[in-house]
Scaffold this motif. Sequence first.
Motif, mmCIF file in Angstrom:
data_model
loop_
_atom_site.group_PDB
_atom_site.id
_atom_site.type_symbol
_atom_site.label_atom_id
_atom_site.label_comp_id
_atom_site.label_asym_id
_atom_site.label_seq_id
_atom_site.Cartn_x
_atom_site.Cartn_y
_atom_site.Cartn_z
ATOM 1 N N ALA A 15 86.396 20.816 -24.100
ATOM 2 C CA ALA A 15 86.407 22.280 -24.181
ATOM 3 C C ALA A 15 86.843 22.751 -25.575
ATOM 4 O O ALA A 15 86.373 23.788 -26.050
ATOM 5 C CB ALA A 15 87.331 22.850 -23.117
ATOM 6 N N TRP A 16 87.708 22.020 -26.241
ATOM 7 C CA TRP A 16 88.143 22.374 -27.594
ATOM 8 C C TRP A 16 87.207 21.812 -28.658
ATOM 9 O O TRP A 16 87.034 22.414 -29.725
ATOM 10 C CB TRP A 16 89.568 21.887 -27.856
ATOM 11 C CG TRP A 16 90.577 22.803 -27.269
ATOM 12 C CD1 TRP A 16 91.281 22.622 -26.136
ATOM 13 C CD2 TRP A 16 90.960 24.074 -27.776
ATOM 14 N NE1 TRP A 16 92.093 23.682 -25.896
ATOM 15 C CE2 TRP A 16 91.924 24.599 -26.887
ATOM 16 C CE3 TRP A 16 90.594 24.828 -28.877
ATOM 17 C CZ2 TRP A 16 92.514 25.839 -27.085
ATOM 18 C CZ3 TRP A 16 91.198 26.063 -29.063
ATOM 19 C CH2 TRP A 16 92.131 26.562 -28.180
ATOM 20 N N ALA A 17 86.608 20.668 -28.421
ATOM 21 C CA ALA A 17 85.745 20.032 -29.420
ATOM 22 C C ALA A 17 84.482 20.848 -29.676
ATOM 23 O O ALA A 17 84.022 20.946 -30.820
ATOM 24 C CB ALA A 17 85.386 18.619 -28.983
ATOM 25 N N VAL A 18 83.924 21.432 -28.647
ATOM 26 C CA VAL A 18 82.675 22.195 -28.802
ATOM 27 C C VAL A 18 82.870 23.409 -29.716
ATOM 28 O O VAL A 18 82.120 23.581 -30.684
ATOM 29 C CB VAL A 18 82.105 22.587 -27.419
ATOM 30 C CG1 VAL A 18 80.947 23.561 -27.552
ATOM 31 C CG2 VAL A 18 81.660 21.345 -26.663
ATOM 32 N N PRO A 19 83.862 24.267 -29.507
ATOM 33 C CA PRO A 19 84.030 25.407 -30.427
ATOM 34 C C PRO A 19 84.427 24.965 -31.839
ATOM 35 O O PRO A 19 84.026 25.590 -32.825
ATOM 36 C CB PRO A 19 85.139 26.248 -29.808
ATOM 37 C CG PRO A 19 85.373 25.744 -28.449
ATOM 38 C CD PRO A 19 84.767 24.401 -28.349
ATOM 39 N N CYS A 20 85.208 23.882 -31.927
ATOM 40 C CA CYS A 20 85.586 23.398 -33.261
ATOM 41 C C CYS A 20 84.363 22.916 -34.028
ATOM 42 O O CYS A 20 84.202 23.212 -35.212
ATOM 43 C CB CYS A 20 86.615 22.280 -33.151
ATOM 44 S SG CYS A 20 88.231 22.857 -32.608
ATOM 45 N N ALA A 21 83.500 22.163 -33.371
ATOM 46 C CA ALA A 21 82.282 21.674 -34.025
ATOM 47 C C ALA A 21 81.379 22.842 -34.414
ATOM 48 O O ALA A 21 80.782 22.847 -35.500
ATOM 49 C CB ALA A 21 81.551 20.709 -33.101
ATOM 50 N N ALA A 22 81.283 23.834 -33.545
ATOM 51 C CA ALA A 22 80.463 25.015 -33.860
ATOM 52 C C ALA A 22 81.040 25.762 -35.062
ATOM 53 O O ALA A 22 80.299 26.223 -35.932
ATOM 54 C CB ALA A 22 80.370 25.926 -32.653
ATOM 55 N N GLY A 23 82.364 25.874 -35.114
ATOM 56 C CA GLY A 23 83.003 26.549 -36.247
ATOM 57 C C GLY A 23 82.786 25.804 -37.548
ATOM 58 O O GLY A 23 82.515 26.402 -38.592
ATOM 59 N N LEU A 24 82.909 24.483 -37.514
ATOM 60 C CA LEU A 24 82.666 23.680 -38.721
ATOM 61 C C LEU A 24 81.214 23.802 -39.185
ATOM 62 O O LEU A 24 80.944 23.904 -40.389
ATOM 63 C CB LEU A 24 83.021 22.224 -38.464
ATOM 64 C CG LEU A 24 84.511 21.913 -38.372
ATOM 65 C CD1 LEU A 24 84.721 20.469 -37.950
ATOM 66 C CD2 LEU A 24 85.185 22.179 -39.706
#
Length: 97
Positions: A15-24
Motif C-alpha cells: 500500500a505504501w510502495a505503490v504511491p511512492c513509486a508513482a511519486g518517484l
Amino acid sequence: MPKPIRMSRRSWVAAWAVPCAAGLAATTKLNASSAPAPQSEKSVSAECAERIADIETQLAKAKQEGKTDGTLVFSRVRVGTEDDCRDDLHNHVRGDQ
C-alpha cells in the motif's frame, strides 16, 4: 464499536510502495521536462574576449603569487552601453563557454 480491519505487513508495504513509486516516476518526469534546453553558442565580441583574457591573466598571476581568496572584483564594466560584457563574463566564469 466496529472491529478494525487487520492487514498483514505485506499489504501495508504494498500500500505504501505503490504511491511512492508513482511519486518517484512523476518527479523523474517533471525533472526531465524542466531541464534547460541546450543554448546555441553565442559569439563573444572582440572587446569582451579581450576583457575575459585580461581577467584570466590577472587571476593566474594572483594564483601564482598566492593571493587568491575566492573574491573577484572588477570595476571596468560600464552598465547600459553596447560594450557591456557582464553576461559574457558571467557565462565564462560559470563555465558555459
